[in-house]
Motif scaffolding. Structure first.
Motif, mmCIF file in Angstrom:
data_model
loop_
_atom_site.group_PDB
_atom_site.id
_atom_site.type_symbol
_atom_site.label_atom_id
_atom_site.label_comp_id
_atom_site.label_asym_id
_atom_site.label_seq_id
_atom_site.Cartn_x
_atom_site.Cartn_y
_atom_site.Cartn_z
ATOM 1 N N VAL A 48 1.165 -1.141 0.015
ATOM 2 C CA VAL A 48 -0.018 -0.454 0.071
ATOM 3 C C VAL A 48 1.120 1.296 0.199
ATOM 4 O O VAL A 48 0.906 2.120 -0.188
ATOM 5 N N ASP A 49 1.776 1.233 0.960
ATOM 6 C CA ASP A 49 2.948 2.253 0.154
ATOM 7 C C ASP A 49 3.663 2.743 -0.678
ATOM 8 O O ASP A 49 3.760 3.435 -0.800
ATOM 9 N N GLN A 50 4.087 1.591 -1.447
ATOM 10 C CA GLN A 50 4.161 1.116 -2.642
ATOM 11 C C GLN A 50 3.378 1.863 -3.596
ATOM 12 O O GLN A 50 3.600 3.202 -4.436
ATOM 13 N N VAL A 51 2.455 1.414 -3.195
ATOM 14 C CA VAL A 51 1.065 1.812 -4.397
ATOM 15 C C VAL A 51 0.734 4.114 -4.228
ATOM 16 O O VAL A 51 0.963 3.795 -4.865
ATOM 17 N N PHE A 52 1.032 4.169 -2.783
ATOM 18 C CA PHE A 52 0.655 5.011 -2.758
ATOM 19 C C PHE A 52 2.183 6.138 -3.292
ATOM 20 O O PHE A 52 1.933 7.964 -3.457
ATOM 21 N N LYS A 53 2.605 5.685 -2.972
ATOM 22 C CA LYS A 53 3.893 6.394 -3.026
ATOM 23 C C LYS A 53 3.850 6.500 -4.890
ATOM 24 O O LYS A 53 4.384 7.980 -5.198
ATOM 25 N N ALA A 54 3.561 5.298 -5.424
ATOM 26 C CA ALA A 54 2.924 5.934 -7.254
ATOM 27 C C ALA A 54 2.591 6.442 -7.069
ATOM 28 O O ALA A 54 2.839 7.894 -8.251
ATOM 29 N N HIS A 55 1.812 6.815 -6.398
ATOM 30 C CA HIS A 55 0.250 8.158 -6.968
ATOM 31 C C HIS A 55 0.595 9.497 -6.346
ATOM 32 O O HIS A 55 0.810 10.424 -7.065
ATOM 33 N N SER A 60 3.237 4.746 -12.815
ATOM 34 C CA SER A 60 2.520 4.078 -12.176
ATOM 35 C C SER A 60 2.641 3.053 -11.474
ATOM 36 O O SER A 60 3.802 3.229 -11.341
ATOM 37 N N PRO A 61 1.825 2.764 -11.341
ATOM 38 C CA PRO A 61 2.392 1.745 -9.628
ATOM 39 C C PRO A 61 2.612 0.392 -10.377
ATOM 40 O O PRO A 61 2.896 -0.352 -11.121
ATOM 41 N N ALA A 62 3.999 0.218 -9.301
ATOM 42 C CA ALA A 62 4.579 -0.847 -8.874
ATOM 43 C C ALA A 62 4.379 -2.373 -9.706
ATOM 44 O O ALA A 62 4.911 -3.404 -10.024
ATOM 45 N N VAL A 63 3.065 -2.533 -8.339
ATOM 46 C CA VAL A 63 2.316 -3.241 -7.954
ATOM 47 C C VAL A 63 0.852 -3.495 -8.496
ATOM 48 O O VAL A 63 0.222 -3.165 -8.296
ATOM 49 N N ALA A 64 0.535 -4.751 -9.075
ATOM 50 C CA ALA A 64 -0.772 -4.650 -9.450
ATOM 51 C C ALA A 64 -1.649 -4.904 -8.618
ATOM 52 O O ALA A 64 -3.228 -4.786 -8.211
ATOM 53 N N THR A 65 -1.178 -5.288 -7.122
ATOM 54 C CA THR A 65 -2.210 -5.612 -5.979
ATOM 55 C C THR A 65 -1.683 -5.727 -4.444
ATOM 56 O O THR A 65 -0.253 -5.231 -4.893
ATOM 57 N N VAL A 66 -2.132 -5.652 -3.331
ATOM 58 C CA VAL A 66 -1.717 -4.899 -2.925
ATOM 59 C C VAL A 66 -1.907 -5.943 -1.349
ATOM 60 O O VAL A 66 -1.976 -6.824 -0.544
ATOM 61 N N SER A 67 -2.237 -7.474 -2.482
ATOM 62 C CA SER A 67 -2.444 -8.868 -1.440
ATOM 63 C C SER A 67 -1.499 -9.854 -2.098
ATOM 64 O O SER A 67 -2.272 -10.590 -3.323
ATOM 65 N N LEU A 100 0.164 20.177 0.079
ATOM 66 C CA LEU A 100 -0.760 19.710 0.483
ATOM 67 C C LEU A 100 -1.838 19.684 0.751
ATOM 68 O O LEU A 100 -2.405 18.335 1.126
ATOM 69 N N ASP A 101 -3.035 20.336 0.298
ATOM 70 C CA ASP A 101 -3.852 20.551 -0.229
ATOM 71 C C ASP A 101 -4.405 20.145 -2.171
ATOM 72 O O ASP A 101 -5.738 20.647 -1.939
ATOM 73 N N GLU A 102 -2.707 19.704 -2.526
ATOM 74 C CA GLU A 102 -2.853 19.531 -3.842
ATOM 75 C C GLU A 102 -4.001 18.264 -4.467
ATOM 76 O O GLU A 102 -3.351 17.358 -3.309
ATOM 77 N N VAL A 103 -5.003 18.179 -4.853
ATOM 78 C CA VAL A 103 -6.127 17.162 -5.202
ATOM 79 C C VAL A 103 -5.146 16.229 -6.105
ATOM 80 O O VAL A 103 -4.486 16.310 -6.910
ATOM 81 N N VAL A 104 -4.499 14.615 -6.004
ATOM 82 C CA VAL A 104 -4.238 13.682 -6.845
ATOM 83 C C VAL A 104 -5.273 12.998 -6.938
ATOM 84 O O VAL A 104 -5.792 12.637 -6.120
ATOM 85 N N ALA A 105 -5.223 12.684 -8.161
ATOM 86 C CA ALA A 105 -6.559 11.902 -8.896
ATOM 87 C C ALA A 105 -5.137 10.494 -9.203
ATOM 88 O O ALA A 105 -4.368 10.589 -9.556
ATOM 89 N N PHE A 106 -6.394 9.148 -9.244
ATOM 90 C CA PHE A 106 -5.428 7.747 -9.058
ATOM 91 C C PHE A 106 -6.617 6.842 -9.217
ATOM 92 O O PHE A 106 -7.857 7.029 -9.267
ATOM 93 N N THR A 107 -6.003 5.886 -9.806
ATOM 94 C CA THR A 107 -6.837 4.965 -10.037
ATOM 95 C C THR A 107 -6.221 3.537 -8.594
ATOM 96 O O THR A 107 -5.047 3.343 -8.591
ATOM 97 N N PHE A 108 -7.246 3.052 -8.014
ATOM 98 C CA PHE A 108 -6.739 2.086 -6.553
ATOM 99 C C PHE A 108 -6.935 0.324 -7.365
ATOM 100 O O PHE A 108 -6.857 0.622 -8.127
ATOM 101 N N THR A 109 -6.167 -0.672 -6.939
ATOM 102 C CA THR A 109 -5.341 -1.497 -7.711
ATOM 103 C C THR A 109 -6.782 -2.389 -8.242
ATOM 104 O O THR A 109 -6.532 -3.287 -8.602
ATOM 105 N N ASP A 110 -8.213 -2.418 -7.309
ATOM 106 C CA ASP A 110 -8.971 -3.116 -8.105
ATOM 107 C C ASP A 110 -9.376 -2.067 -9.708
ATOM 108 O O ASP A 110 -10.671 -2.722 -9.617
ATOM 109 N N GLY A 111 -8.749 -1.404 -9.852
ATOM 110 C CA GLY A 111 -9.600 -0.518 -10.999
ATOM 111 C C GLY A 111 -10.147 1.030 -10.488
ATOM 112 O O GLY A 111 -10.520 1.285 -11.551
#
Length: 166
Positions: A48-55, A60-67, A100-111
């Protein structure tokens, strides 16, 4: 620059992760299924830390799942957690406060699509790992082991012992 509280939370995350990963050393043979459960929980938090680092970085997140189906060794997990924790500490220290107030749009690992401010993402990362360290602490308690003292109060008083003198 982000608040001193946010910087303290990430410093405490480093302290808490290190203490807990140290606590997991040396008892895997005695309780293999519980040890594996601890590794799974902490690896999930790492992913999860790695996915949000990518966001946060727009990558692009280096992992496709957080499990992950397979778990790293304790040594590999310790190394990867230390690296991501250092990254977050450096990121928070160098982030202009106005960002800190900047909005970041992203896609969760579930799409699913989502958006959060940088501040919300950073707080999520801290709180999410705290939650899963608590899960590991419960496993340790069920085995008769004391979990590491990883609360913010413990960290602050260890780092600044003069706070106890007031």
């Amino acid at each position: 620059m982000p608040s001193s509280v946010l910087r303290s939370l990430f410093a405490q995350k480093v302290f808490a992760n290190d203490a807990l990963l140290t606590k997991l050393d040396g008892w895997a043979d005695a309780h293999p299924s519980e040890h594996l459960a601890c590794l799974r929980l902490l690896n999930h938090a790492l992913l999860v830390d790695q996915v949000f680092k990518a966001h946060l970085t727009g990558a692009s997140p280096a992992v496709a799942t957080v499990s992950a189906p397979e778990q790293p060794t304790l040594e590999a997990l310790r190394s990867e957690v230390a690296a991501i924790d250092r990254w977050y500490e450096d990121y928070v220290a160098s982030l202009p406060g106005a960002s800190l107030d900047e909005v970041v749009a992203f896609t969760f690992t579930d799409g699913d699509r989502g958006s959060m401010t940088r501040d919300e993402i950073l707080h999520h990362v801290v709180l999410h790992s705290t939650y899963h360290r608590g899960n590991v602490g419960q496993i340790l308690r069920s085995l008769g082991m004391a979990p590491s003292r990883d609360t913010l109060t413990s960290f602050l008083h260890m780092r600044e012992p003069e706070r106890r003198a007031v």
